[in-house]
Motif scaffolding. Structure first.
Motif, PDB file in Angstrom:
ATOM      1  N   ASP A  14       0.770  -1.101   0.122  1.00  0.00           N
ATOM      2  CA  ASP A  14      -0.129  -0.066  -0.038  1.00  0.00           C
ATOM      3  C   ASP A  14       0.791   1.254  -0.079  1.00  0.00           C
ATOM      4  O   ASP A  14       0.456   2.189  -0.641  1.00  0.00           O
ATOM      5  CB  ASP A  14      -0.890  -0.197   1.151  1.00  0.00           C
ATOM      6  N   ARG A  15       1.729   1.182   0.700  1.00  0.00           N
ATOM      7  CA  ARG A  15       2.702   2.385   0.847  1.00  0.00           C
ATOM      8  C   ARG A  15       3.624   2.664  -0.360  1.00  0.00           C
ATOM      9  O   ARG A  15       4.041   3.623  -0.806  1.00  0.00           O
ATOM     10  CB  ARG A  15       3.780   2.006   1.899  1.00  0.00           C
ATOM     11  N   ARG A  16       3.656   1.625  -1.169  1.00  0.00           N
ATOM     12  CA  ARG A  16       4.441   1.596  -2.503  1.00  0.00           C
ATOM     13  C   ARG A  16       3.467   2.241  -3.742  1.00  0.00           C
ATOM     14  O   ARG A  16       3.863   2.511  -4.823  1.00  0.00           O
ATOM     15  CB  ARG A  16       4.994   0.532  -2.977  1.00  0.00           C
ATOM     16  N   GLY A  17       2.102   2.186  -3.311  1.00  0.00           N
ATOM     17  CA  GLY A  17       1.247   2.552  -4.465  1.00  0.00           C
ATOM     18  C   GLY A  17       0.341   1.807  -4.947  1.00  0.00           C
ATOM     19  O   GLY A  17      -0.421   2.238  -5.634  1.00  0.00           O
ATOM     20  N   PHE A  18       0.547   0.387  -4.807  1.00  0.00           N
ATOM     21  CA  PHE A  18      -0.446  -0.691  -5.000  1.00  0.00           C
ATOM     22  C   PHE A  18      -2.030  -0.419  -4.689  1.00  0.00           C
ATOM     23  O   PHE A  18      -1.999   0.030  -3.621  1.00  0.00           O
ATOM     24  CB  PHE A  18       0.187  -2.067  -4.701  1.00  0.00           C
ATOM     25  N   THR A  19      -3.006  -0.898  -5.505  1.00  0.00           N
ATOM     26  CA  THR A  19      -4.165  -1.118  -5.041  1.00  0.00           C
ATOM     27  C   THR A  19      -3.911  -2.459  -4.679  1.00  0.00           C
ATOM     28  O   THR A  19      -3.785  -3.478  -5.129  1.00  0.00           O
ATOM     29  CB  THR A  19      -5.303  -1.161  -6.130  1.00  0.00           C
ATOM     30  N   VAL A  20      -4.441  -2.758  -3.129  1.00  0.00           N
ATOM     31  CA  VAL A  20      -4.088  -4.023  -2.478  1.00  0.00           C
ATOM     32  C   VAL A  20      -5.576  -4.369  -2.188  1.00  0.00           C
ATOM     33  O   VAL A  20      -6.442  -3.957  -1.351  1.00  0.00           O
ATOM     34  CB  VAL A  20      -3.495  -3.863  -1.182  1.00  0.00           C
ATOM     35  N   PHE A  21      -5.842  -6.008  -2.537  1.00  0.00           N
ATOM     36  CA  PHE A  21      -7.082  -6.619  -2.024  1.00  0.00           C
ATOM     37  C   PHE A  21      -6.438  -7.656  -1.028  1.00  0.00           C
ATOM     38  O   PHE A  21      -5.774  -8.460  -1.367  1.00  0.00           O
ATOM     39  CB  PHE A  21      -7.490  -7.207  -3.023  1.00  0.00           C
ATOM     40  N   PRO A  56      -7.928  -1.368 -10.785  1.00  0.00           N
ATOM     41  CA  PRO A  56      -7.587   0.023 -11.334  1.00  0.00           C
ATOM     42  C   PRO A  56      -7.029   0.057 -12.547  1.00  0.00           C
ATOM     43  O   PRO A  56      -7.169  -1.428 -13.177  1.00  0.00           O
ATOM     44  CB  PRO A  56      -6.249   0.080 -10.335  1.00  0.00           C
ATOM     45  N   GLU A  57      -6.608   0.849 -13.392  1.00  0.00           N
ATOM     46  CA  GLU A  57      -6.695   1.136 -14.780  1.00  0.00           C
ATOM     47  C   GLU A  57      -5.722  -0.029 -15.329  1.00  0.00           C
ATOM     48  O   GLU A  57      -5.759  -0.502 -16.433  1.00  0.00           O
ATOM     49  CB  GLU A  57      -6.275   2.507 -15.295  1.00  0.00           C
ATOM     50  N   LYS A  58      -4.561  -0.307 -14.625  1.00  0.00           N
ATOM     51  CA  LYS A  58      -3.636  -1.384 -15.133  1.00  0.00           C
ATOM     52  C   LYS A  58      -3.846  -2.916 -14.948  1.00  0.00           C
ATOM     53  O   LYS A  58      -3.098  -3.505 -15.522  1.00  0.00           O
ATOM     54  CB  LYS A  58      -2.123  -0.758 -14.609  1.00  0.00           C
ATOM     55  N   GLY A  59      -4.856  -2.934 -14.128  1.00  0.00           N
ATOM     56  CA  GLY A  59      -5.182  -4.318 -13.886  1.00  0.00           C
ATOM     57  C   GLY A  59      -4.719  -5.105 -12.533  1.00  0.00           C
ATOM     58  O   GLY A  59      -4.040  -4.522 -11.726  1.00  0.00           O
ATOM     59  N   LEU A  60      -4.674  -6.431 -12.576  1.00  0.00           N
ATOM     60  CA  LEU A  60      -4.159  -7.288 -11.451  1.00  0.00           C
ATOM     61  C   LEU A  60      -2.900  -7.841 -11.679  1.00  0.00           C
ATOM     62  O   LEU A  60      -2.477  -8.397 -12.703  1.00  0.00           O
ATOM     63  CB  LEU A  60      -5.081  -8.426 -11.220  1.00  0.00           C
ATOM     64  N   ARG A  72      -2.450 -12.842 -16.252  1.00  0.00           N
ATOM     65  CA  ARG A  72      -2.243 -13.182 -17.606  1.00  0.00           C
ATOM     66  C   ARG A  72      -2.228 -11.893 -18.390  1.00  0.00           C
ATOM     67  O   ARG A  72      -1.220 -11.525 -19.119  1.00  0.00           O
ATOM     68  CB  ARG A  72      -2.867 -14.334 -18.257  1.00  0.00           C
ATOM     69  N   VAL A  73      -3.242 -11.164 -18.383  1.00  0.00           N
ATOM     70  CA  VAL A  73      -3.819 -10.021 -18.772  1.00  0.00           C
ATOM     71  C   VAL A  73      -2.680  -8.835 -18.743  1.00  0.00           C
ATOM     72  O   VAL A  73      -2.221  -8.382 -19.725  1.00  0.00           O
ATOM     73  CB  VAL A  73      -5.090  -9.319 -18.792  1.00  0.00           C
ATOM     74  N   ALA A  74      -2.231  -8.676 -17.458  1.00  0.00           N
ATOM     75  CA  ALA A  74      -1.255  -7.790 -16.976  1.00  0.00           C
ATOM     76  C   ALA A  74       0.196  -8.288 -17.343  1.00  0.00           C
ATOM     77  O   ALA A  74       1.247  -7.544 -16.919  1.00  0.00           O
ATOM     78  CB  ALA A  74      -1.536  -7.507 -15.440  1.00  0.00           C
ATOM     79  N   LYS A  75       0.337  -9.452 -17.538  1.00  0.00           N
ATOM     80  CA  LYS A  75       1.675  -9.934 -17.598  1.00  0.00           C
ATOM     81  C   LYS A  75       2.497  -9.943 -16.361  1.00  0.00           C
ATOM     82  O   LYS A  75       3.649  -9.435 -16.336  1.00  0.00           O
ATOM     83  CB  LYS A  75       2.508  -9.617 -18.840  1.00  0.00           C
ATOM     84  N   GLY A  76       1.876 -10.231 -15.101  1.00  0.00           N
ATOM     85  CA  GLY A  76       2.388 -10.068 -14.013  1.00  0.00           C
ATOM     86  C   GLY A  76       3.071 -11.079 -13.274  1.00  0.00           C
ATOM     87  O   GLY A  76       3.687 -11.767 -13.991  1.00  0.00           O
TER      88      GLY A  76
END
Length: 332
Positions: A59-66, A113-117, A163-167
């Motif tokens: 969260d402190r790094r700016g991620f949206t966290v679930f 968010p806009e860039k995905g999971l 997969r969509v985000a190539k994460g």
């Protein structure tokens, strides 16, 4: 002559392992540097321990966290809402429940968010200790349902989004996935299975640009609440008469004392584990495995998977615990 040959082989393997280890340490790596804003990460097991701390760090790094929590109304989950920004969202997530997993997927998909999971961190897990004959098949099933099947359920449900985000896919395992010792059979089985799943997934996901990492913590019993404390009476009460005759009360007391003292000797800081998770999630070159043990034990744990079984089994005979165990069990 045969012993000399075996000794030479061991020497070559040991030297090779040490060389590979040094090269891995010296080879330059790009540090964590991705832009985290606009990406989401799902973490299981955020009620406490590694998952709780990772949720705060991301969260402190700016991620949206679930943040998946078994008990979203309890103190652990609620403290996340106080410590983190409004980007963090608490999810009720029991990884043994297919319904919970599918509801979590829908919630994530509807609120990305806009860039995905970007990633899923399969962190939820339980620990218990007992010799195999003190356990039931249900004890093994319970362990597998959380530590192994929980990771599989969550991964299969969320993989299309990653997969969509190539994460990234990250799995929290343990040194007990390859380090065999007394009292940890069910836990070892679950973690060895989880690593097999992650290894297969890594090979399959390479075609899609998804990277898979395995975190292998050593003894961090003091830093988390995963260790299950038992009394001698609780262990003794579970044994039938035949096993009470074999595993006498003196040995039960010794085993309980040994396990408890071993856990208390573990690291009191979870920072190395959380840092490894962050690296796996954000580095341009994440490792396939992160072995997290004290520097004095690192070479030993690097070598163990490469040594012949006869040697690794013999290693345990050097422990005073094993010699005392043999004496107590065979002199009753």
């Amino acid at each position: 002559m045969q012993l000399l040959f075996i000794g030479q082989i061991i020497g070559v393997v040991s030297a090779s392992a040490l060389l590979l280890f040094l090269l891995a340490r010296l080879w330059p790596r790009r540090g964590p540097g991705m832009r985290c804003q606009g990406y989401a990460v799902l973490i299981t097991g955020c009620d406490s321990g590694f998952g709780h701390m990772l949720a705060v760090a991301l969260d402190r790094r700016g991620f949206t966290v679930f943040a998946g929590c078994l008990q979203p109304e309890a103190a652990g989950a609620q403290s996340l809402t106080r410590l983190c920004t409004s980007r963090l969202r608490i999810l009720k997530l029991d990884v043994t429940s297919e319904q919970d997993v599918q509801l979590a997927r829908k919630t994530v998909q509807d609120n990305l968010p806009e860039k995905g999971l970007w990633a899923v961190v399969n962190n939820a897990g339980i620990s218990d200790w007992a010799e195999i004959e003190w356990s039931s098949s249900q004890d093994f099933q319970n362990m597998l349902n959380v530590n192994l099947m929980g990771g599989i359920r969550t991964s299969i449900a969320l993989l299309p989004l990653v997969r969509v985000a190539k994460g990234r896919m990250v799995f929290v395992s343990s040194i007990f996935s390859f380090f065999t010792c007394l009292n940890m059979a069910a836990y070892s089985v679950s973690k060895r299975g989880l690593e097999a799943f992650a290894d297969c997934l890594r090979v399959e996901m390479a075609s899609f640009g998804v990277k898979v990492s395995i975190i292998q913590p050593g003894n961090f019993g003091q830093a988390t609440d995963i260790v299950k404390v038992k009394t001698d009476e609780e262990i003794w009460a579970r044994l039938d008469e035949e096993r009470k005759h074999t595993f006498n009360r003196s040995y039960i007391e010794l085993a309980n004392q040994y396990f408890t003292s071993s856990c208390r000797s573990g690291s009191g800081s979870a920072a190395p584990v959380v840092q490894a998770m962050v690296h796996a999630l954000t580095s341009a070159r994440p490792r396939s495995r992160y072995l997290l043990v004290p520097p004095t034990e690192l070479i030993l744990f690097r070598l163990l998977p490469l040594l012949p079984t006869a040697l690794t089994d013999a290693f345990f005979s050097l422990s005073s615990m094993y010699s005392t165990r043999r004496r107590l069990l065979y002199t009753q």
